[in-house]
Design a protein around this motif. Structure first.
Motif, PDB file in Angstrom:
ATOM      1  N   LEU A 246     -10.467 -16.136   0.599  1.00 19.81           N
ATOM      2  CA  LEU A 246      -9.862 -17.028  -0.396  1.00 19.81           C
ATOM      3  C   LEU A 246      -8.816 -17.960   0.214  1.00 19.81           C
ATOM      4  N   GLY A 247      -8.636 -17.882   1.519  1.00 15.01           N
ATOM      5  CA  GLY A 247      -7.791 -18.853   2.198  1.00 15.01           C
ATOM      6  C   GLY A 247      -6.338 -18.474   2.357  1.00 15.01           C
ATOM      7  N   VAL A 248      -5.993 -17.174   2.256  1.00 11.86           N
ATOM      8  CA  VAL A 248      -4.618 -16.751   2.483  1.00 11.86           C
ATOM      9  C   VAL A 248      -4.584 -15.724   3.606  1.00 11.86           C
ATOM     10  N   LEU A 249      -3.385 -15.483   4.115  1.00 15.13           N
ATOM     11  CA  LEU A 249      -3.194 -14.589   5.251  1.00 15.13           C
ATOM     12  C   LEU A 249      -2.556 -13.284   4.754  1.00 15.13           C
ATOM     13  N   PRO A 250      -3.303 -12.160   4.746  1.00 15.82           N
ATOM     14  CA  PRO A 250      -2.760 -10.905   4.220  1.00 15.82           C
ATOM     15  C   PRO A 250      -2.064 -10.071   5.299  1.00 15.82           C
ATOM     16  N   PHE A 251      -1.009  -9.373   4.878  1.00 16.93           N
ATOM     17  CA  PHE A 251      -0.314  -8.407   5.721  1.00 16.93           C
ATOM     18  C   PHE A 251      -0.140  -7.118   4.913  1.00 16.93           C
ATOM     19  N   GLU A 252      -0.665  -6.023   5.427  1.00 17.99           N
ATOM     20  CA  GLU A 252      -0.489  -4.743   4.751  1.00 17.99           C
ATOM     21  C   GLU A 252       0.876  -4.156   5.088  1.00 17.99           C
ATOM     22  N   ILE A 253       1.624  -3.770   4.055  1.00 15.16           N
ATOM     23  CA  ILE A 253       2.893  -3.083   4.262  1.00 15.16           C
ATOM     24  C   ILE A 253       2.848  -1.741   3.543  1.00 15.16           C
ATOM     25  N   ARG A 254       3.668  -0.791   3.966  1.00 19.11           N
ATOM     26  CA  ARG A 254       3.661   0.554   3.398  1.00 19.11           C
ATOM     27  C   ARG A 254       5.004   0.867   2.739  1.00 19.11           C
ATOM     28  N   THR A 255       4.948   1.770   1.772  1.00 19.08           N
ATOM     29  CA  THR A 255       6.164   2.256   1.135  1.00 19.08           C
ATOM     30  C   THR A 255       6.097   3.783   1.074  1.00 19.08           C
ATOM     31  N   THR A 256       7.187   4.407   0.670  1.00 17.34           N
ATOM     32  CA  THR A 256       7.136   5.827   0.357  1.00 17.34           C
ATOM     33  C   THR A 256       6.136   6.061  -0.773  1.00 17.34           C
ATOM     34  N   ALA A 257       5.559   7.272  -0.825  1.00 13.71           N
ATOM     35  CA  ALA A 257       4.488   7.549  -1.775  1.00 13.71           C
ATOM     36  C   ALA A 257       4.685   8.928  -2.397  1.00 13.71           C
ATOM     37  N   PRO A 258       5.501   9.025  -3.441  1.00 14.65           N
ATOM     38  CA  PRO A 258       5.774  10.336  -4.053  1.00 14.65           C
ATOM     39  C   PRO A 258       4.631  10.808  -4.949  1.00 14.65           C
ATOM     40  N   SER A 259       4.451  12.104  -5.004  1.00 21.17           N
ATOM     41  CA  SER A 259       3.496  12.714  -5.927  1.00 21.17           C
ATOM     42  C   SER A 259       4.216  13.797  -6.705  1.00 21.17           C
ATOM     43  N   ASP A 260       4.158  13.737  -8.032  1.00 24.69           N
ATOM     44  CA  ASP A 260       4.874  14.706  -8.856  1.00 24.69           C
ATOM     45  C   ASP A 260       4.428  16.143  -8.584  1.00 24.69           C
ATOM     46  N   PHE A 261       3.178  16.340  -8.201  1.00 25.06           N
ATOM     47  CA  PHE A 261       2.685  17.691  -7.968  1.00 25.06           C
ATOM     48  C   PHE A 261       2.929  18.173  -6.539  1.00 25.06           C
TER      49      PHE A 261
ATOM     50  N   ASN B  48       0.840  -1.193   0.000  1.00 28.18           N
ATOM     51  CA  ASN B  48       0.000   0.000   0.000  1.00 28.18           C
ATOM     52  C   ASN B  48       0.882   1.252   0.000  1.00 28.18           C
ATOM     53  N   THR B  49       0.809   2.019  -1.061  1.00 29.08           N
ATOM     54  CA  THR B  49       1.556   3.278  -1.138  1.00 29.08           C
ATOM     55  C   THR B  49       0.639   4.421  -0.712  1.00 29.08           C
ATOM     56  N   SER B  50       0.080   4.307   0.479  1.00 28.74           N
ATOM     57  CA  SER B  50      -0.871   5.290   0.960  1.00 28.74           C
ATOM     58  C   SER B  50      -0.156   6.520   1.507  1.00 28.74           C
ATOM     59  N   SER B  51      -0.787   7.685   1.345  1.00 28.04           N
ATOM     60  CA  SER B  51      -0.234   8.932   1.875  1.00 28.04           C
ATOM     61  C   SER B  51      -1.340   9.976   1.905  1.00 28.04           C
ATOM     62  N   GLU B  52      -1.272  10.868   2.891  1.00 21.31           N
ATOM     63  CA  GLU B  52      -2.223  11.969   2.964  1.00 21.31           C
ATOM     64  C   GLU B  52      -1.716  13.214   2.250  1.00 21.31           C
ATOM     65  N   LEU B  53      -0.608  13.105   1.528  1.00 22.63           N
ATOM     66  CA  LEU B  53      -0.034  14.262   0.839  1.00 22.63           C
ATOM     67  C   LEU B  53      -0.705  14.567  -0.495  1.00 22.63           C
ATOM     68  N   ALA B  54      -1.388  13.592  -1.088  1.00 26.14           N
ATOM     69  CA  ALA B  54      -1.925  13.802  -2.430  1.00 26.14           C
ATOM     70  C   ALA B  54      -3.192  12.987  -2.648  1.00 26.14           C
ATOM     71  N   ALA B  55      -4.044  13.488  -3.552  1.00 25.61           N
ATOM     72  CA  ALA B  55      -5.295  12.801  -3.872  1.00 25.61           C
ATOM     73  C   ALA B  55      -5.058  11.441  -4.511  1.00 25.61           C
ATOM     74  N   CYS B  56      -3.891  11.269  -5.139  1.00 27.86           N
ATOM     75  CA  CYS B  56      -3.578   9.993  -5.802  1.00 27.86           C
ATOM     76  C   CYS B  56      -3.780   8.806  -4.867  1.00 27.86           C
ATOM     77  N   TYR B  57      -3.497   9.004  -3.592  1.00 31.06           N
ATOM     78  CA  TYR B  57      -3.429   7.897  -2.638  1.00 31.06           C
ATOM     79  C   TYR B  57      -4.582   7.892  -1.636  1.00 31.06           C
ATOM     80  N   ALA B  58      -5.519   8.838  -1.754  1.00 32.65           N
ATOM     81  CA  ALA B  58      -6.502   9.058  -0.701  1.00 32.65           C
ATOM     82  C   ALA B  58      -7.430   7.870  -0.478  1.00 32.65           C
ATOM     83  N   HIS B  59      -7.586   7.002  -1.457  1.00 27.92           N
ATOM     84  CA  HIS B  59      -8.549   5.900  -1.361  1.00 27.92           C
ATOM     85  C   HIS B  59      -7.885   4.541  -1.149  1.00 27.92           C
ATOM     86  N   LEU B  60      -6.570   4.501  -1.054  1.00 28.83           N
ATOM     87  CA  LEU B  60      -5.883   3.206  -1.041  1.00 28.83           C
ATOM     88  C   LEU B  60      -6.102   2.432   0.252  1.00 28.83           C
ATOM     89  N   ASP B  61      -6.230   3.120   1.387  1.00 33.29           N
ATOM     90  CA  ASP B  61      -6.461   2.401   2.645  1.00 33.29           C
ATOM     91  C   ASP B  61      -7.767   1.620   2.586  1.00 33.29           C
TER      92      ASP B  61
END
Length: 580
Positions: free
Chosen positions: A67-82, A41-54
């Protein structure tokens, strides 16, 4: 189900510690032996690009558990050109792509997770996710998370790209800016990436053309039912990949990269897709010259779509006409249809299910918008490693420009050259020393191009630079990403002087410097400006590690050689097999 690398011996030190950690998070003991999937998840509150990812990440957790698997959410940096281009003239933007790759490796490889589903949004996240998929080579699906609802789509005056362009031009002309804030407030009406066919939407289509996203995934309106359907199908596809042990290196091949190149040429995508596709190929261990593929395939790949900023159609209209899936269907005679996709089946089988072209917004091969490439890769004595020009669809302007050089050290100096009369009609502005090493991080020249437009010089002054420009730019004779860049030892671009004659010929694919080779060799070497501001941190590290654009500007030790495509791939293969 294949053996899972995440299942460590249950009573080993690491195995028992993992149990303690995960049980404390409320994970049932019965789930601990299931496939463990990273939701990147490249989520960030800095830009609209990422506002819905969470919200998407939460929905995918429920879907994957069912579906029978174990999910883990991880985060990365989230750059916005603007947004994150404000610091150090935008030079953090390209390096952040590779930071995303390293973020993913540290979390996913460190924990030995079994698979990834990546929420791709803004310009650098999709290539970063695809590069990480190639490097780690575990089952992966890319989920393009959609473009924003724009003011233009509501019949208003501007979207974010239009506001950006108007503001940049006003800064040069001094025209009143009273209405800009009102336009900006109406430009973005929902989450997601910029609405035009710039880098973000282009890379979403690339992911589908490579076979790494489910069919019909791009472009798609953010938070629409089609986006949610794509996310659900992506989760099911990932589980199937895990069960069949199908990995990115089974999908990302020379053939699928060529398919993606064809797709970009057919829609007039962003020029940034060239270096990103090259980086994806390098991380996947492929030995393919993506720059040359664009140059060669551009000769016989017609233009099948004319979407803003290339033409009149909105991305919404392009999506409703079938989007990337329909373009692939129409291109099928030119594609490698035997390539496989994350959804199972081949490209040919998936393309057959897409709707046919409507002949207005998306055209068939027999009636294209044009046959001149919108993305024109050129080579020559000034760019032995290649350079790229972006042209409109269709292209009404001249395809050759010859004139004397006017050399500038940065975009601000070049903009001043417009105002003080140093730069005149017929000149070729050379902005150099802002490539991946010289900047470092690759400088942006869009403001200079917009200044030419504002002064009415866009058709009478050409630009040659080792920097980059926005996917919005497709007017005038603008040639960017010249390789080798000026900072490379002996690079022709670094030796150019005022009044040298430069010849740009898009018909023949040439960029030449008309200076006697002996005279050129006798010139003093290029020296970087002494006042470069790198901050002493990330950009300095990037300068030491970044490889040339011909290698996709990936990061690996310079001592290993000029590109090390094979070595990078071999390293990734070795790491994967050891950890499998």
């Amino acid at each position: 189900m294949p053996d899972l690398r995440s299942n460590l011996p249950p009573t080993s030190a690491l195995g028992i510690a993992r149990r303690a950690q995960w049980r404390s998070l409320g994970i049932p003991a019965s789930d601990l032996s299931k496939p463990k999937v990273a939701i990147v998840n490249t989520s960030s509150e800095l830009a609209a690009c990422y506002a819905h990812l969470d919200e998407i990440a939460d929905a995918l957790k429920d879907e994957l558990r069912q579906l029978g698997v174990l999910p883990f959410e991880i985060r990365t940096t989230a750059p916005s050109d603007f947004v994150t281009s404000a610091g150090r003239a935008g030079r953090y933007i390209l390096p952040s792509r590779d930071l995303i790759v390293d973020d993913i490796e540290a979390a996913v490889e460190g924990a030995k997770l079994d698979a990834m589903i990546c929420l791709s949004s803004c310009d650098k996240t999709t290539p970063g996710h695809l590069m990480a998929a190639g490097r780690l080579n575990i089952p992966t699906v890319i989920v393009p998370c959609g473009y924003q609802h724009s003011g233009l789509a509501e019949g208003r005056e501007a979207d974010v790209e239009e506001v950006f362009l108007l503001a940049a031009m006003a800064a040069v002309t001094g025209e009143p800016t009273d209405d800009l804030e009102e336009l900006a407030d109406d430009a973005i009406l929902g989450p997601g990436v910029c609405a035009g066919l710039a880098t973000a939407n282009s890379m979403h289509i690339v992911a589908e053309a490579l076979g790494m996203a489910v069919p019909g995934a791009a472009p798609v309106r953010a938070n629409s039912e089609r986006m949610w359907d794509s996310a659900r199908r992506s989760a099911a596809a990932l589980v199937d990949l895990i069960e069949r042990d199908v990995r990115p290196r089974d999908i990302i091949t020379d053939g699928s990269v060529r398919n993606a190149v064809r797709a970009m040429l057919a829609v007039g995508g962003s020029i940034n897709t060239i270096k990103h596709l090259q980086a994806i190929a390098v991380e996947t261990g492929l030995d393919i010259d993506v720059w040359e593929e664009f140059r060669v395939l551009g000769r016989d790949t017609p233009l099948l779509a004319s979407v803003r900023p290339n033409g009149p159609w909105l991305t919404e209209q392009f999506e409703d006409a079938g989007g990337g899936a329909t373009v692939l269907r129409e291109l099928l005679p030119l594609l490698d249809g035997d390539q496989v996709t994350v959804a199972g089946g081949t490209v040919a089988e998936r393309a057959d299910a897409a709707r046919p072209a409507d002949s207005e917004i998306i055209r068939p091969l027999s009636n294209p918008f044009g046959t001149d490439p919108a993305i024109a890769v050129v080579r020559g004595t000034l760019a032995p490693g290649g350079a790229v020009a972006k042209r409109p669809v269709p292209d009404p302007g001249p395809r050759r420009f010859t004139g004397p050089a006017r050399v500038f050290a940065n975009r601000e100096e070049a903009i001043e050259g417009i105002s003080n009369g140093r730069l005149r009609e017929g000149d070729v502005a050379v902005i150099r020393g802002i490539g991946v090493s010289g900047a470092p991080g690759m400088g942006l020249t869009s403001a200079f191009i917009f200044a030419l437009h504002a002064r009415g010089l866009a058709q009478s002054v050409a630009l040659v630079t080792d920097g980059q420009f926005s996917g919005l730019v497709n007017q005038g004779m603008t040639v960017g990403e010249v390789s080798p860049e000026a900072a490379a030892p002996g690079a022709p671009l670094g030796l150019v002087q005022d009044d040298d004659i430069i010849d740009i010929d898009l018909e023949t694919g040439r960029l030449d410097l008309h200076v006697d080779p002996a005279e050129l060799a006798a010139r003093p070497p290029y020296l970087a400006p002494a006042d470069r501001d790198t901050g002493g941190g990330m950009l300095d590290q990037y300068e030491q590690l970044v490889q040339p654009l011909g290698c996709g500007a990936v990061l690996c030790p310079r001592t290993a050689g000029p590109c090390q495509k094979t070595a990078v791939g071999a390293s990734a293969v070795s790491t994967t097999s050891e950890n499998a």
